[in-house]
Design a protein around this motif. Structure first.
Motif, PDB file in Angstrom:
ATOM      1  N   LEU A   1       0.834  -1.211   0.000  1.00  0.00           N
ATOM      2  CA  LEU A   1       0.000   0.000   0.000  1.00  0.00           C
ATOM      3  C   LEU A   1       0.866   1.258   0.000  1.00  0.00           C
ATOM      4  O   LEU A   1       0.493   2.288  -0.560  1.00  0.00           O
ATOM      5  CB  LEU A   1      -0.945   0.007   1.206  1.00  0.00           C
ATOM      6  CG  LEU A   1      -2.022  -1.083   1.232  1.00  0.00           C
ATOM      7  CD1 LEU A   1      -2.840  -0.994   2.516  1.00  0.00           C
ATOM      8  CD2 LEU A   1      -2.944  -0.958   0.019  1.00  0.00           C
ATOM      9  N   GLY A   2       2.052   1.150   0.626  1.00  0.00           N
ATOM     10  CA  GLY A   2       2.957   2.300   0.726  1.00  0.00           C
ATOM     11  C   GLY A   2       3.499   2.777  -0.616  1.00  0.00           C
ATOM     12  O   GLY A   2       4.013   3.889  -0.733  1.00  0.00           O
ATOM     13  N   PHE A   3       3.367   1.941  -1.635  1.00  0.00           N
ATOM     14  CA  PHE A   3       3.856   2.340  -2.964  1.00  0.00           C
ATOM     15  C   PHE A   3       2.900   3.310  -3.656  1.00  0.00           C
ATOM     16  O   PHE A   3       3.219   3.896  -4.673  1.00  0.00           O
ATOM     17  CB  PHE A   3       4.046   1.108  -3.860  1.00  0.00           C
ATOM     18  CG  PHE A   3       5.354   0.389  -3.634  1.00  0.00           C
ATOM     19  CD1 PHE A   3       6.417   0.561  -4.506  1.00  0.00           C
ATOM     20  CD2 PHE A   3       5.518  -0.460  -2.547  1.00  0.00           C
ATOM     21  CE1 PHE A   3       7.630  -0.100  -4.303  1.00  0.00           C
ATOM     22  CE2 PHE A   3       6.718  -1.124  -2.330  1.00  0.00           C
ATOM     23  CZ  PHE A   3       7.774  -0.947  -3.209  1.00  0.00           C
ATOM     24  N   ARG A   4       1.686   3.455  -3.101  1.00  0.00           N
ATOM     25  CA  ARG A   4       0.693   4.355  -3.727  1.00  0.00           C
ATOM     26  C   ARG A   4       1.033   5.801  -3.368  1.00  0.00           C
ATOM     27  O   ARG A   4       0.675   6.297  -2.309  1.00  0.00           O
ATOM     28  CB  ARG A   4      -0.698   4.002  -3.229  1.00  0.00           C
ATOM     29  CG  ARG A   4      -1.779   4.751  -3.981  1.00  0.00           C
ATOM     30  CD  ARG A   4      -3.148   4.266  -3.551  1.00  0.00           C
ATOM     31  NE  ARG A   4      -4.154   4.692  -4.495  1.00  0.00           N
ATOM     32  CZ  ARG A   4      -5.425   4.339  -4.438  1.00  0.00           C
ATOM     33  NH1 ARG A   4      -5.849   3.545  -3.489  1.00  0.00           N
ATOM     34  NH2 ARG A   4      -6.276   4.771  -5.350  1.00  0.00           N
ATOM     35  N   MET A   5       1.763   6.433  -4.236  1.00  0.00           N
ATOM     36  CA  MET A   5       2.208   7.809  -3.998  1.00  0.00           C
ATOM     37  C   MET A   5       1.922   8.641  -5.243  1.00  0.00           C
ATOM     38  O   MET A   5       1.871   8.094  -6.358  1.00  0.00           O
ATOM     39  CB  MET A   5       3.706   7.827  -3.715  1.00  0.00           C
ATOM     40  CG  MET A   5       4.080   7.249  -2.353  1.00  0.00           C
ATOM     41  SD  MET A   5       5.854   7.318  -2.075  1.00  0.00           S
ATOM     42  CE  MET A   5       6.479   6.203  -3.316  1.00  0.00           C
ATOM     43  N   PRO A   6       1.755   9.980  -5.084  1.00  0.00           N
ATOM     44  CA  PRO A   6       1.517  10.831  -6.245  1.00  0.00           C
ATOM     45  C   PRO A   6       2.717  10.768  -7.196  1.00  0.00           C
ATOM     46  O   PRO A   6       3.828  10.604  -6.723  1.00  0.00           O
ATOM     47  CB  PRO A   6       1.396  12.239  -5.645  1.00  0.00           C
ATOM     48  CG  PRO A   6       1.236  12.054  -4.173  1.00  0.00           C
ATOM     49  CD  PRO A   6       1.822  10.743  -3.827  1.00  0.00           C
TER      50      PRO A   6
END
Ligand code: C5P
Length: 224
Positions: free
Chosen positions: A115-120
């Motif tokens: 989930l931490g890979f979901r970045m702008p």
């Protein structure tokens, strides 16, 4: 953690379907981050092999997954201080990854990391359960597949190019076994997510597949 405003393109499919190449190129084209979730299972597998953890010791495996000292830098993958970009691609590691990926505690231990890979400005995530479990509200879901023969041929070329030895009959057998394991497991089995676009790349180049995914994404964005 819900971050619905950051777009996610989920690309799932069987081993050697070409989803890694396609997902990586789509991410580059859009300037998005890229998550190779299979690499996390492979890193856990490599770590287990290195620490001689038994594949039946679910608790120890989950602990390894939870504290995975991994780092991604461009297309290079690190485990602690070691560059393991090639090592995690070995067939033994892939087979071990597929076995430990059937363990619920291991899958659970890797959720937060993914989930931490979901970045702008956005994420392209590839794996088996990106659209079904990890990012069920993904902006676009694609199920990328190809015949087992086409996939074995691709895997054969990849392995030879990387200096590994390979045997076509063994590869076909391994792929069939891994497909069966990935598709029949009780938790997060490999299957198209609801609403996923199916893309059979048996007779397609990687570029054609990338173009198709980008067209679908453009269409989704237009209607958003
Ligand atoms: O995609 P790749 O072949 O690198 O993945 C290695 C193994 O990890 C797969 O055979 C599959 O069992 C497992 N995997 C998974 N869920 C994901 C990604 C990979 O179970 N999201």
């Amino acid at each position: 953690m819900q971050t619905p405003s950051i777009p996610v393109i989920a690309i799932d499919g069987p081993t050697a379907s070409g989803k890694g190449t396609v997902a990586h190129r789509v991410a580059l084209q859009l300037g998005f981050h890229y998550l190779d979730s299979g690499a996390l299972y492979r890193l856990t597998a490599l770590s287990a092999i290195r620490h001689q953890v038994l594949l039946t010791d679910e608790h120890a495996l989950a602990k390894l997954a939870e504290k995975l000292p991994c780092r991604f830098s461009g297309d290079q993958v690190w485990l602690a201080n070691e560059n393991v970009t090639s090592a995690i691609r070995a067939e033994e590691v892939g087979n071990t990854a597929s076995k430990i990926a059937a363990l619920p505690t291991v899958r659970h231990a890797l959720v937060g990391l993914q989930l931490g890979f979901r970045m702008p400005p956005g994420l392209v995530a590839d794996g088996r359960d990106m659209g079904t479990v990890i990012f069920p509200h993904a902006t676009l879901k694609v199920f990328l597949t190809a015949s087992v023969e086409a996939r074995a041929e691709r895997r054969y070329k990849q392995l030879i190019d990387k200096g590994f030895s390979a045997n076509m009959q063994d590869l076909l057998k391994d792929l069939r076994e891994r497909d069966a394991r990935d598709s029949n497991r009780a938790i997060a089995p490999l299957k198209p997510a609801e609403g996923a676009h199916i893309l059979d790349t048996s007779h397609m180049t990687a570029d054609e597949a990338v173009e198709q995914v980008l067209r679908w994404y453009a269409a989704v964005k237009k209607h958003a």
